[in-house]
Design a protein around this motif. Structure first.
Motif, PDB file in Angstrom:
ATOM      1  N   SER A   1       0.878  -1.169   0.000  1.00  0.00           N
ATOM      2  CA  SER A   1       0.000   0.000   0.000  1.00  0.00           C
ATOM      3  C   SER A   1       0.920   1.226   0.000  1.00  0.00           C
ATOM      4  N   LEU A   2       0.364   2.421  -0.234  1.00  0.00           N
ATOM      5  CA  LEU A   2       1.207   3.623  -0.256  1.00  0.00           C
ATOM      6  C   LEU A   2       1.863   3.864   1.100  1.00  0.00           C
ATOM      7  N   LEU A   3       1.135   3.599   2.168  1.00  0.00           N
ATOM      8  CA  LEU A   3       1.696   3.783   3.509  1.00  0.00           C
ATOM      9  C   LEU A   3       2.831   2.784   3.755  1.00  0.00           C
ATOM     10  N   GLU A   4       2.616   1.534   3.353  1.00  0.00           N
ATOM     11  CA  GLU A   4       3.672   0.511   3.493  1.00  0.00           C
ATOM     12  C   GLU A   4       4.901   0.867   2.676  1.00  0.00           C
ATOM     13  N   LEU A   5       4.667   1.451   1.505  1.00  0.00           N
ATOM     14  CA  LEU A   5       5.783   1.879   0.659  1.00  0.00           C
ATOM     15  C   LEU A   5       6.567   2.998   1.358  1.00  0.00           C
ATOM     16  N   GLY A   6       5.844   3.886   2.035  1.00  0.00           N
ATOM     17  CA  GLY A   6       6.493   4.943   2.815  1.00  0.00           C
ATOM     18  C   GLY A   6       7.351   4.354   3.929  1.00  0.00           C
ATOM     19  N   PHE A   7       6.834   3.339   4.625  1.00  0.00           N
ATOM     20  CA  PHE A   7       7.618   2.683   5.688  1.00  0.00           C
ATOM     21  C   PHE A   7       8.858   1.990   5.099  1.00  0.00           C
ATOM     22  N   PHE A   8       8.689   1.392   3.908  1.00  0.00           N
ATOM     23  CA  PHE A   8       9.834   0.781   3.214  1.00  0.00           C
ATOM     24  C   PHE A   8      10.904   1.848   2.958  1.00  0.00           C
ATOM     25  N   ALA A   9      10.466   3.027   2.471  1.00  0.00           N
ATOM     26  CA  ALA A   9      11.412   4.118   2.158  1.00  0.00           C
ATOM     27  C   ALA A   9      12.153   4.578   3.412  1.00  0.00           C
ATOM     28  N   LYS A  10      11.441   4.645   4.530  1.00  0.00           N
ATOM     29  CA  LYS A  10      12.093   5.050   5.788  1.00  0.00           C
ATOM     30  C   LYS A  10      13.099   3.982   6.246  1.00  0.00           C
ATOM     31  N   LYS A  11      12.674   2.742   6.208  1.00  0.00           N
ATOM     32  CA  LYS A  11      13.526   1.635   6.666  1.00  0.00           C
ATOM     33  C   LYS A  11      14.798   1.516   5.824  1.00  0.00           C
ATOM     34  N   ASN A  12      14.672   1.767   4.519  1.00  0.00           N
ATOM     35  CA  ASN A  12      15.819   1.617   3.609  1.00  0.00           C
ATOM     36  C   ASN A  12      16.559   2.929   3.367  1.00  0.00           C
ATOM     37  N   LEU A  13      16.282   3.923   4.201  1.00  0.00           N
ATOM     38  CA  LEU A  13      16.996   5.209   4.174  1.00  0.00           C
ATOM     39  C   LEU A  13      16.980   5.854   2.790  1.00  0.00           C
ATOM     40  N   ILE A  14      15.785   5.881   2.172  1.00  0.00           N
ATOM     41  CA  ILE A  14      15.634   6.516   0.867  1.00  0.00           C
ATOM     42  C   ILE A  14      15.771   8.028   1.040  1.00  0.00           C
ATOM     43  N   ASP A  15      16.702   8.632   0.297  1.00  0.00           N
ATOM     44  CA  ASP A  15      16.947  10.079   0.402  1.00  0.00           C
ATOM     45  C   ASP A  15      15.922  10.881  -0.387  1.00  0.00           C
ATOM     46  N   ILE A  16      15.615  10.424  -1.602  1.00  0.00           N
ATOM     47  CA  ILE A  16      14.646  11.136  -2.452  1.00  0.00           C
ATOM     48  C   ILE A  16      13.818  10.111  -3.210  1.00  0.00           C
ATOM     49  N   THR A  17      12.503  10.361  -3.297  1.00  0.00           N
ATOM     50  CA  THR A  17      11.613   9.536  -4.122  1.00  0.00           C
ATOM     51  C   THR A  17      11.150  10.364  -5.311  1.00  0.00           C
ATOM     52  N   ILE A  18      11.215   9.786  -6.508  1.00  0.00           N
ATOM     53  CA  ILE A  18      10.759  10.450  -7.733  1.00  0.00           C
ATOM     54  C   ILE A  18       9.569   9.655  -8.256  1.00  0.00           C
ATOM     55  N   VAL A  19       8.425  10.323  -8.419  1.00  0.00           N
ATOM     56  CA  VAL A  19       7.219   9.621  -8.881  1.00  0.00           C
ATOM     57  C   VAL A  19       7.100   9.798 -10.396  1.00  0.00           C
ATOM     58  N   GLY A  20       7.165   8.685 -11.119  1.00  0.00           N
ATOM     59  CA  GLY A  20       7.001   8.726 -12.566  1.00  0.00           C
ATOM     60  C   GLY A  20       5.539   8.600 -12.968  1.00  0.00           C
ATOM     61  N   SER A  21       4.844   7.654 -12.341  1.00  0.00           N
ATOM     62  CA  SER A  21       3.475   7.313 -12.751  1.00  0.00           C
ATOM     63  C   SER A  21       2.441   8.202 -12.077  1.00  0.00           C
ATOM     64  N   GLU A  22       1.510   8.713 -12.891  1.00  0.00           N
ATOM     65  CA  GLU A  22       0.443   9.593 -12.394  1.00  0.00           C
ATOM     66  C   GLU A  22      -0.524   8.883 -11.445  1.00  0.00           C
ATOM     67  N   VAL A  23      -0.663   7.576 -11.583  1.00  0.00           N
ATOM     68  CA  VAL A  23      -1.624   6.825 -10.754  1.00  0.00           C
ATOM     69  C   VAL A  23      -1.316   7.027  -9.270  1.00  0.00           C
ATOM     70  N   PHE A  24      -0.042   6.951  -8.909  1.00  0.00           N
ATOM     71  CA  PHE A  24       0.373   7.102  -7.506  1.00  0.00           C
ATOM     72  C   PHE A  24       0.150   8.536  -7.016  1.00  0.00           C
ATOM     73  N   LEU A  25       0.381   9.503  -7.906  1.00  0.00           N
ATOM     74  CA  LEU A  25       0.197  10.910  -7.527  1.00  0.00           C
ATOM     75  C   LEU A  25      -1.254  11.196  -7.196  1.00  0.00           C
ATOM     76  N   ILE A  26      -2.141  10.669  -8.030  1.00  0.00           N
ATOM     77  CA  ILE A  26      -3.572  10.930  -7.862  1.00  0.00           C
ATOM     78  C   ILE A  26      -4.108  10.230  -6.620  1.00  0.00           C
ATOM     79  N   GLU A  27      -3.424   9.166  -6.195  1.00  0.00           N
ATOM     80  CA  GLU A  27      -3.823   8.469  -4.967  1.00  0.00           C
ATOM     81  C   GLU A  27      -3.258   9.125  -3.706  1.00  0.00           C
ATOM     82  N   GLY A  28      -2.421  10.165  -3.883  1.00  0.00           N
ATOM     83  CA  GLY A  28      -1.944  10.926  -2.724  1.00  0.00           C
ATOM     84  C   GLY A  28      -0.639  10.460  -2.112  1.00  0.00           C
TER      85      GLY A  28
END
Length: 414
Positions: free
Chosen positions: A49-76
């Motif tokens: 889910s988007l929230l789980e993906l956010g937790f993944f990014a925190k756990k893996n020390l993601i510095d920057i996320t770049i969103v390519g696909s509009e579907v994810f943007l529209i889902e917030g």
């Protein structure tokens, strides 16, 4: 540095390749990615889910996320990541409506005097039919929501318009996207795409592109996510560029700031150039596909520096190679409707850069097709004519069963 790129097409492969070309030290994760992205980074194969993906990014020390696909943007996704304290490139939920909700977008254009074709909004099939009975002109009939770049039907007479209306509102070909529609005046002219970066204070445009949206040659048949592109757009004259800045770009900037729709990310202006004016057809709030694949090989500047400039409030200039670019999209026959995946691709391992994988994966040392759009082949040269020739000479090296591509990408009338 760890970077996460969201999406699974040629655009995301192109973004990843450009970042690595400029910065060899970075690690790239892709969600969900494709066969090409797995060669240059790590695909996240678990469905989140988007929230789980956010937790993944925190756990893996993601510095920057770049969103390519509009579907994810529209889902917030941007709102969720920002609440978790993560740096992310893209519009927040409300600003993403500029792409995801055409009625919202048209109202914004109207309010800020942004030149756009005349239009009518309909929530009811019966009312839309009654409107068509009173008109005889060519029209563009559009779904209100996103439909993978395919939710626009151009019609040239009353019968075609009624058929389009039935397809969208009764048969629900585009699902809920067609619950509300826009009927827009059809403008005769040449299309142009201007991708820009937006840092919350200024909009900095990239080079102009010409996108080939239709499946058939001479721009016939169904809309697709894009069958090719060229850069620069030969129809974007100095006079049209000035007109675009005055009547579209500047009032857009004013509106974004006034409506508190500011964000760090990309704005795509989908334009129609008529004999002496330019009109805004649509906004996208991310980099276009296949425009990204056509533009990024021409970018001289370090793409990561441009992205990081958002977060350190630094002014940025973008420098470009003095070359032209032609992108030809290879697809599976039947796309954008029913098509077969799983075809073995011959010639891919010997293909020279730049090229990008849009829908293919590697299984048992063989590349096989996995989507409607399969490969993006790029030619670079001092002129469009030479770039086109290079692209098509590379296309000839690729074979797979039921391969389809347009043979007129880059052809244009002087």
């Amino acid at each position: 540095m760890n970077i996460l790129i969201i999406g699974n097409g040629g655009r995301e492969h192109a973004i990843g390749k450009k970042l690595l070309e400029d910065n060899h030290y970075i690690n790239i994760y892709f969600y969900p990615g494709n066969g090409g992205t797995s060669m240059i980074g790590k695909n996240i194969e678990t469905k989140y889910s988007l929230l789980e993906l956010g937790f993944f990014a925190k756990k893996n020390l993601i510095d920057i996320t770049i969103v390519g696909s509009e579907v994810f943007l529209i889902e917030g996704i941007v709102d969720i990541f920002q609440k978790l304290g993560l740096k992310i490139i893209g519009p927040h939920y409300l600003a993403a409506k500029l792409e995801g909700d055409r009625i919202f977008s048209k109202s914004f254009m109207k309010k800020y005097g942004i030149r756009t074709p005349k239009y009518n909004i309909f929530y009811s099939y019966k009312k839309a039919i009654r409107f068509l009975d009173k008109t005889t002109v060519s029209l563009a009939i559009k779904t209100n929501g996103i439909a993978g770049g395919k939710g626009v039907i151009l019609t040239h007479n009353k019968n075609e318009a009624k058929k389009a209306l039935e397809t969208i509102m009764i048969k629900k070909k585009f699902g809920k996207s067609g619950n509300k529609i826009i009927i827009e005046e059809f403008l005769q002219g040449k299309e142009a795409s201007i991708i820009s970066i937006f840092n919350g204070k200024q909009i900095i445009p990239f080079l102009s592109a010409l996108d080939y949206k239709k499946i058939g040659e001479n721009e016939t048949g169904m809309n697709t996510g894009g069958m090719g592109a060229i850069v620069p757009n030969p129809y974007m004259t100095n006079a049209i560029w000035i007109d675009f800045q005055k009547n579209i770009l500047m009032p857009t900037l004013e509106g974004l700031i006034s409506e508190k729709l500011t964000f760090f990310g990309f704005i795509y202006f989908g334009l129609m150039i008529t004999s002496n004016k330019v009109y805004l057809l649509e906004y996208n709030t991310r980099i276009g596909d296949p425009e990204a694949q056509t533009l990024l090989p021409l970018m001289k500047s370090n793409f990561l520096d441009i992205i990081q400039s958002f977060f350190i409030n630094k002014k940025v200039s973008i420098f470009w190679k003095k070359l032209c670019s032609c992108c030809v999209v290879l697809s599976s026959k039947g796309y954008p409707e029913k098509h077969e995946n799983g075809q073995i691709i011959i010639g891919l391992d010997s293909l020279k850069d730049p090229f990008y994988i849009a829908g293919a994966k590697k299984e048992k040392e063989k590349w096989i097709t996995s989507s409607g759009r399969v490969l993006n082949i790029i030619g670079l040269a001092p002129t469009i004519k030479e770039a086109r020739k290079k692209a098509y000479s590379k296309v000839e090296k690729i074979q797979f069963n039921k391969l389809y591509y347009r043979k007129d990408i880059g052809l244009y009338k002087e």
